[in-house]
Design a protein around this motif. Structure first.
Motif, PDB file in Angstrom:
ATOM      1  N   ASN A 172     119.964  94.864  49.540  1.00 18.89           N
ATOM      2  CA  ASN A 172     121.181  94.212  50.033  1.00 18.89           C
ATOM      3  C   ASN A 172     122.033  95.250  50.752  1.00 18.89           C
ATOM      4  O   ASN A 172     122.544  96.180  50.106  1.00 18.89           O
ATOM      5  N   PRO A 173     122.216  95.128  52.061  1.00 15.71           N
ATOM      6  CA  PRO A 173     122.941  96.172  52.808  1.00 15.71           C
ATOM      7  C   PRO A 173     124.386  96.351  52.380  1.00 15.71           C
ATOM      8  O   PRO A 173     124.986  97.402  52.634  1.00 15.71           O
ATOM      9  N   GLU A 174     124.970  95.351  51.699  1.00 12.74           N
ATOM     10  CA  GLU A 174     126.370  95.441  51.294  1.00 12.74           C
ATOM     11  C   GLU A 174     126.556  96.013  49.896  1.00 12.74           C
ATOM     12  O   GLU A 174     127.678  96.278  49.471  1.00 12.74           O
ATOM     13  N   ASN A 175     125.467  96.175  49.157  1.00  9.60           N
ATOM     14  CA  ASN A 175     125.556  96.800  47.836  1.00  9.60           C
ATOM     15  C   ASN A 175     125.755  98.306  47.967  1.00  9.60           C
ATOM     16  O   ASN A 175     125.338  98.910  48.954  1.00  9.60           O
ATOM     17  N   THR A 176     126.338  98.907  46.938  1.00  9.55           N
ATOM     18  CA  THR A 176     126.331 100.365  46.869  1.00  9.55           C
ATOM     19  C   THR A 176     124.945 100.809  46.381  1.00  9.55           C
ATOM     20  O   THR A 176     124.189 100.017  45.801  1.00  9.55           O
ATOM     21  N   VAL A 177     124.647 102.074  46.606  1.00 14.30           N
ATOM     22  CA  VAL A 177     123.363 102.615  46.153  1.00 14.30           C
ATOM     23  C   VAL A 177     123.210 102.449  44.649  1.00 14.30           C
ATOM     24  O   VAL A 177     122.162 102.021  44.149  1.00 14.30           O
ATOM     25  N   LEU A 178     124.271 102.771  43.906  1.00 19.08           N
ATOM     26  CA  LEU A 178     124.208 102.672  42.449  1.00 19.08           C
ATOM     27  C   LEU A 178     123.977 101.239  42.006  1.00 19.08           C
ATOM     28  O   LEU A 178     123.097 100.961  41.168  1.00 19.08           O
ATOM     29  N   TYR A 179     124.716 100.287  42.558  1.00 15.23           N
ATOM     30  CA  TYR A 179     124.602  98.902  42.105  1.00 15.23           C
ATOM     31  C   TYR A 179     123.280  98.275  42.553  1.00 15.23           C
ATOM     32  O   TYR A 179     122.774  97.372  41.877  1.00 15.23           O
ATOM     33  N   GLU A 180     122.700  98.738  43.665  1.00 13.87           N
ATOM     34  CA  GLU A 180     121.440  98.159  44.141  1.00 13.87           C
ATOM     35  C   GLU A 180     120.349  98.283  43.083  1.00 13.87           C
ATOM     36  O   GLU A 180     119.532  97.375  42.905  1.00 13.87           O
ATOM     37  N   LEU A 181     120.355  99.395  42.338  1.00  9.84           N
ATOM     38  CA  LEU A 181     119.387  99.553  41.256  1.00  9.84           C
ATOM     39  C   LEU A 181     119.932  99.024  39.939  1.00  9.84           C
ATOM     40  O   LEU A 181     119.242  98.308  39.216  1.00  9.84           O
ATOM     41  N   TRP A 182     121.174  99.342  39.626  1.00  7.64           N
ATOM     42  CA  TRP A 182     121.746  98.958  38.342  1.00  7.64           C
ATOM     43  C   TRP A 182     121.875  97.442  38.217  1.00  7.64           C
ATOM     44  O   TRP A 182     121.667  96.862  37.144  1.00  7.64           O
ATOM     45  N   GLY A 183     122.179  96.762  39.338  1.00  5.46           N
ATOM     46  CA  GLY A 183     122.317  95.314  39.297  1.00  5.46           C
ATOM     47  C   GLY A 183     121.019  94.596  38.952  1.00  5.46           C
ATOM     48  O   GLY A 183     121.032  93.438  38.525  1.00  5.46           O
ATOM     49  N   ARG A 184     119.893  95.259  39.110  1.00  2.00           N
ATOM     50  CA  ARG A 184     118.595  94.664  38.749  1.00  2.00           C
ATOM     51  C   ARG A 184     118.233  94.945  37.291  1.00  2.00           C
ATOM     52  O   ARG A 184     117.297  94.337  36.763  1.00  2.00           O
ATOM     53  N   LYS A 189     116.123 111.889  44.961  1.00  2.00           N
ATOM     54  CA  LYS A 189     116.922 112.725  45.863  1.00  2.00           C
ATOM     55  C   LYS A 189     118.082 111.956  46.501  1.00  2.00           C
ATOM     56  O   LYS A 189     118.414 112.167  47.666  1.00  2.00           O
ATOM     57  N   LEU A 190     118.688 111.074  45.717  1.00  3.62           N
ATOM     58  CA  LEU A 190     119.945 110.434  46.095  1.00  3.62           C
ATOM     59  C   LEU A 190     120.990 110.993  45.136  1.00  3.62           C
ATOM     60  O   LEU A 190     121.001 110.664  43.950  1.00  3.62           O
ATOM     61  N   ASP A 191     121.851 111.883  45.635  1.00  4.93           N
ATOM     62  CA  ASP A 191     122.749 112.625  44.752  1.00  4.93           C
ATOM     63  C   ASP A 191     124.037 111.852  44.470  1.00  4.93           C
ATOM     64  O   ASP A 191     124.221 110.712  44.921  1.00  4.93           O
ATOM     65  N   ALA A 192     124.936 112.513  43.743  1.00 12.04           N
ATOM     66  CA  ALA A 192     126.176 111.857  43.316  1.00 12.04           C
ATOM     67  C   ALA A 192     127.000 111.369  44.499  1.00 12.04           C
ATOM     68  O   ALA A 192     127.666 110.332  44.421  1.00 12.04           O
ATOM     69  N   GLY A 193     126.955 112.103  45.607  1.00 15.67           N
ATOM     70  CA  GLY A 193     127.712 111.697  46.782  1.00 15.67           C
ATOM     71  C   GLY A 193     127.188 110.440  47.436  1.00 15.67           C
ATOM     72  O   GLY A 193     127.882 109.818  48.261  1.00 15.67           O
ATOM     73  N   ASP A 194     125.951 110.042  47.099  1.00 14.06           N
ATOM     74  CA  ASP A 194     125.350 108.837  47.698  1.00 14.06           C
ATOM     75  C   ASP A 194     125.625 107.576  46.884  1.00 14.06           C
ATOM     76  O   ASP A 194     125.414 106.468  47.373  1.00 14.06           O
ATOM     77  N   MET A 195     126.055 107.731  45.625  1.00 21.58           N
ATOM     78  CA  MET A 195     126.125 106.594  44.707  1.00 21.58           C
ATOM     79  C   MET A 195     127.022 105.463  45.208  1.00 21.58           C
ATOM     80  O   MET A 195     126.704 104.281  45.036  1.00 21.58           O
ATOM     81  N   ASP A 196     128.139 105.812  45.836  1.00 22.19           N
ATOM     82  CA  ASP A 196     129.095 104.785  46.267  1.00 22.19           C
ATOM     83  C   ASP A 196     128.936 104.397  47.730  1.00 22.19           C
ATOM     84  O   ASP A 196     129.742 103.627  48.264  1.00 22.19           O
ATOM     85  N   LYS A 197     127.917 104.915  48.388  1.00 21.02           N
ATOM     86  CA  LYS A 197     127.646 104.529  49.777  1.00 21.02           C
ATOM     87  C   LYS A 197     127.088 103.111  49.821  1.00 21.02           C
ATOM     88  O   LYS A 197     126.337 102.693  48.934  1.00 21.02           O
ATOM     89  N   LYS A 198     127.433 102.382  50.873  1.00 22.69           N
ATOM     90  CA  LYS A 198     126.779 101.101  51.122  1.00 22.69           C
ATOM     91  C   LYS A 198     125.339 101.371  51.579  1.00 22.69           C
ATOM     92  O   LYS A 198     125.068 102.357  52.271  1.00 22.69           O
ATOM     93  N   VAL A 199     124.434 100.494  51.201  1.00 21.38           N
ATOM     94  CA  VAL A 199     123.033 100.657  51.586  1.00 21.38           C
ATOM     95  C   VAL A 199     122.888 100.732  53.104  1.00 21.38           C
ATOM     96  O   VAL A 199     122.082 101.499  53.628  1.00 21.38           O
ATOM     97  N   GLY A 227     117.291 106.210  57.500  1.00 23.84           N
ATOM     98  CA  GLY A 227     115.998 105.576  57.234  1.00 23.84           C
ATOM     99  C   GLY A 227     115.284 106.215  56.061  1.00 23.84           C
ATOM    100  O   GLY A 227     114.706 105.520  55.205  1.00 23.84           O
ATOM    101  N   GLY A 228     115.324 107.558  55.976  1.00 21.58           N
ATOM    102  CA  GLY A 228     114.668 108.241  54.866  1.00 21.58           C
ATOM    103  C   GLY A 228     115.337 107.962  53.539  1.00 21.58           C
ATOM    104  O   GLY A 228     114.664 107.761  52.519  1.00 21.58           O
ATOM    105  N   GLU A 229     116.674 107.941  53.520  1.00 20.01           N
ATOM    106  CA  GLU A 229     117.405 107.658  52.279  1.00 20.01           C
ATOM    107  C   GLU A 229     117.156 106.230  51.806  1.00 20.01           C
ATOM    108  O   GLU A 229     116.980 105.973  50.608  1.00 20.01           O
ATOM    109  N   LYS A 286     113.762 106.015  50.187  1.00 21.87           N
ATOM    110  CA  LYS A 286     113.751 106.585  48.833  1.00 21.87           C
ATOM    111  C   LYS A 286     114.407 105.641  47.834  1.00 21.87           C
ATOM    112  O   LYS A 286     113.948 105.518  46.688  1.00 21.87           O
ATOM    113  N   LEU A 287     115.487 104.979  48.251  1.00 24.04           N
ATOM    114  CA  LEU A 287     116.122 103.994  47.372  1.00 24.04           C
ATOM    115  C   LEU A 287     115.165 102.835  47.094  1.00 24.04           C
ATOM    116  O   LEU A 287     115.036 102.391  45.942  1.00 24.04           O
ATOM    117  N   ALA A 288     114.499 102.355  48.134  1.00 27.82           N
ATOM    118  CA  ALA A 288     113.553 101.241  47.960  1.00 27.82           C
ATOM    119  C   ALA A 288     112.411 101.645  47.037  1.00 27.82           C
ATOM    120  O   ALA A 288     111.937 100.838  46.223  1.00 27.82           O
TER     121      ALA A 288
END
Length: 627
Positions: free
Chosen positions: A399-411, A428-438, A443-445, A448-450
């Protein structure tokens, strides 16, 4: 020497990107340029192409050097046809041939022995030598060879402006191959190429005379085409002799050696310093302690070798083992819109197998993966207790509107946040990436999230569609390692042949609307394909791969026609060889002053040369249709 860089430096906004870069590119070199994303590969290419100016050091180029450059998505637009655009590369050659024919007419009308006759003969002789040296008479054959090899055999009359971006990029590569520059720079040249075209390109590049500098994530391609690796890491460039596989070995040995030397020196420094600390203040040992102080002062301290950053880590596991038959495809008819991709296709995948789906672009690999994922087609049956997990190359499940953290945690809402963050950190998604929108990820990040999401599904049957897209080399190798250790079942689509070779023990090839199953490694599969192609060309029986029982049947008429074709191919090859030998002999005679001074003899030789060329063109045309 074509290019020479010495202590080259460059940066953006005061931030150094490249420091003290030194290398030399010479005629015939085959170099692979590698490095993680952001290390400066594209910047170095732009410096070589003079699109950027270095901030320090020097960059020398051979005067008048001809450089051809293929950008990652570097096609071009033209209203010309494919064949016409490629043939335009040889406009100079075609004009030279026309001039030769005009000179032949003028010579035939001039009086022998006159100044005009002598002048025309001299011009003819010089131009004919130039045409022969450039092999101008075979330019159309060269165009057809490259276009056919790059998959454009059926597109000669198609207008370039109507083609897709990937097709235009391939056409740009075709043009560069025909132009044959002194230095050919290729940035991800294997994008948009199917396996058959890749094999052809590797062989063609091997025969090229110019130097080649390649930026590629295709490790198999690097193994086949380069003899030297330039690695950009931590702003520096290191040179390793050999292909990619050899580079991996040399890099590991170099890092281990440097680390050992550093640790040994640190031990010596600690030992000397300890002696000084204990003995410097004692009168009886102060002199010996001072000598150790001087030794410490003179010692050239080694820098601690910078170890490459740890790649992402993945771990695939499952809780329940499926029955033996994981997937059974029986008499499948597969469509994309109104186009039929597969007809009556059948294959199976059993527990523990790692199976690769391969085939040319457009044969239906991704469509088949989606059909397997949906599980609604009665021709596709999954086994009992099979839990499927699917990786989609487009990452459409994110979901492009989810944050990185919620994209996994929400599942996995029952998990604690620490566990979720640890899994993402391993990818390799660090603390600074957690609150980013997907949608803000690169493309590489996003890949890795997927993969982190995919890993947490706990499937015992993993289906992956182009999982290495957007991943750098360390990430690809980490994913390979995780899938090799996974004891479940894997079915995957990939254009990364190194990835296929590392994993696959079974190959399912989609071709001509059907399916062929090959049980064995990818190297065995490609060897069988090449052997079959060579055997067909040489009219010898083919050591074919494992095929369906009825796939090798040919009627008596078909076998007779094939035998006649093979005989005719041999006849044409002999005649072409004889004509080429005669053409070389005539060209040598035309360079003889005794011939050029005899009008009747010169006219006869020119007429015969024209006949030989015309006949050669006819035979080459027939030869291509037979092959």
């Amino acid at each position: 020497m074509l290019i020479s860089a010495e202590n080259l430096s460059f940066g953006f906004a005061g931030n150094p990107l490249l420091e003290n870069i030194t290398f030399t590119l010479s005629e015939g070199d085959r170099v692979g340029l590698i490095g993680a994303n952001g290390e400066g590969k594209t910047t170095l290419l732009r410096l070589i192409l003079s699109e950027l100016e270095p901030e320090g050091g020097s960059l020398f180029k051979k005067n008048g050097i001809r450089i051809g450059y293929l950008a990652q998505n570097g096609g071009y637009d033209s209203e010309n046809t494919v064949y016409g655009e490629m043939l335009s590369v040889f406009d100079e050659d075609l004009r030279a041939i026309e001039t030769l024919r005009a000179l032949e007419g003028q010579i035939s009308r001039a009086q022998e022995g006159t100044p005009e006759y002598i002048s025309l003969s001299g011009r003819y002789e010089a131009l004919n030598k130039r045409v022969a040296a450039r092999d101008s008479y075979h330019c159309e054959v060269r165009v057809r060879t490259v276009l056919n090899g790059m998959g454009f055999a059926d597109f000669y009359d198609r207008r370039i402006s109507t083609m897709s971006g990937g097709e235009k990029t391939r056409l740009k590569l075709c043009r560069l191959l025909l132009e044959a520059p002194e230095l050919l720079i290729l940035d991800e040249p294997t994008n948009h190429l199917d396996l058959k075209t890749l094999f052809w390109l590797e062989d063609y590049l091997d025969a090229c005379k110019g130097a080649i500098l390649t930026v590629s994530h295709d490790r198999y391609f690097l193994d086949k085409t380069v003899r030297e690796i330039y690695e950009l890491e931590n702003k520096r460039l290191c040179v390793f002799k050999g292909n990619y596989t050899k580079y991996k070995q040399l890099k590991a040995e170099k890092t281990a050696r440097q680390l050992k030397e550093y640790e040994k020196q640190q031990e010596e420094i600690a030992h000397l310093q300890d002696y000084v600390d204990r003995n410097l203040v004692r009168a009886t040992t102060a002199k010996s302690a001072q000598s150790r102080v001087k030794k410490l002062e003179k010692m050239e301290i080694l820098e601690k070798p910078s170890l490459p950053p740890a790649p992402p880590r993945f771990f695939f596991t499952y809780s329940e083992k499926p029955y033996e038959n994981v997937l059974e495809v029986t008499s499948l008819d597969l469509y994309a819109g109104e186009k039929q991709l597969l007809k009556n296709a059948s294959f199976s995948v059993t527990r523990g197998e790692k199976c690769a789906l391969v085939g040319d672009n457009g044969t239906g690999k991704s469509t088949l993966v989606k059909e397997i994922m949906q599980g609604k087609n009665p021709a596709i049956k999954r086994g009992r207790y099979v839990k499927i997990a699917v990786y989609d190359q487009e990452n459409a499940n994110l979901n492009p509107e989810n944050t990185v953290l919620y994209e996994l945690w929400g599942r996995h809402v029952g998990w604690d946040q620490t566990r979720v963050r640890n899994i993402l950190a391993q990818a390799k998604l660090d603390a600074g990436d957690m609150d980013k929108k997907v949608r803000m990820l690169s493309g590489g990040e996003r890949a890795k999230l997927a993969l982190a999401v995919f890993e947490c599904e706990g499937g015992n049957f993993l289906v992956l569609d182009e999982p290495t897209n957007h991943l750098d080399l360390p990430a690809r190798e980490s994913l390979e390692d995780a899938l090799q250790k996974f004891d479940g079942t894997v079915l995957f689509v990939s254009h990364d042949r190194y990835f296929i070779r590392a994993l696959a023990g079974k190959i399912v090839e989609l071709k001509d609307g059907g399916v062929t199953v090959f049980k064995g490694s990818y190297d065995e599969f490609t060897a069988a394909q090449k052997a079959a192609a060579a055997a067909e060309k040489d009219a010898r029986p083919s050591p074919a791969p494992v095929l369906p029982k009825d796939s090798g049947y040919r009627s008596k008429e078909e076998r007779t026609a094939d035998a006649r074709r093979r005989v005719r191919v041999k006849e044409i090859e002999k005649e072409i060889a004889a004509l080429e030998a005669e053409e070389a002999e005539i060209n040598a005679q035309l360079a003889d002053p005794a011939v050029t001074s005899d009008y009747s003899l010169l006219s006869e030789k020119c007429r015969r040369l024209e006949e030989v060329k015309n006949r050669s063109d006819e035979l080459y045309a027939e030869y291509e249709t037979l092959l």
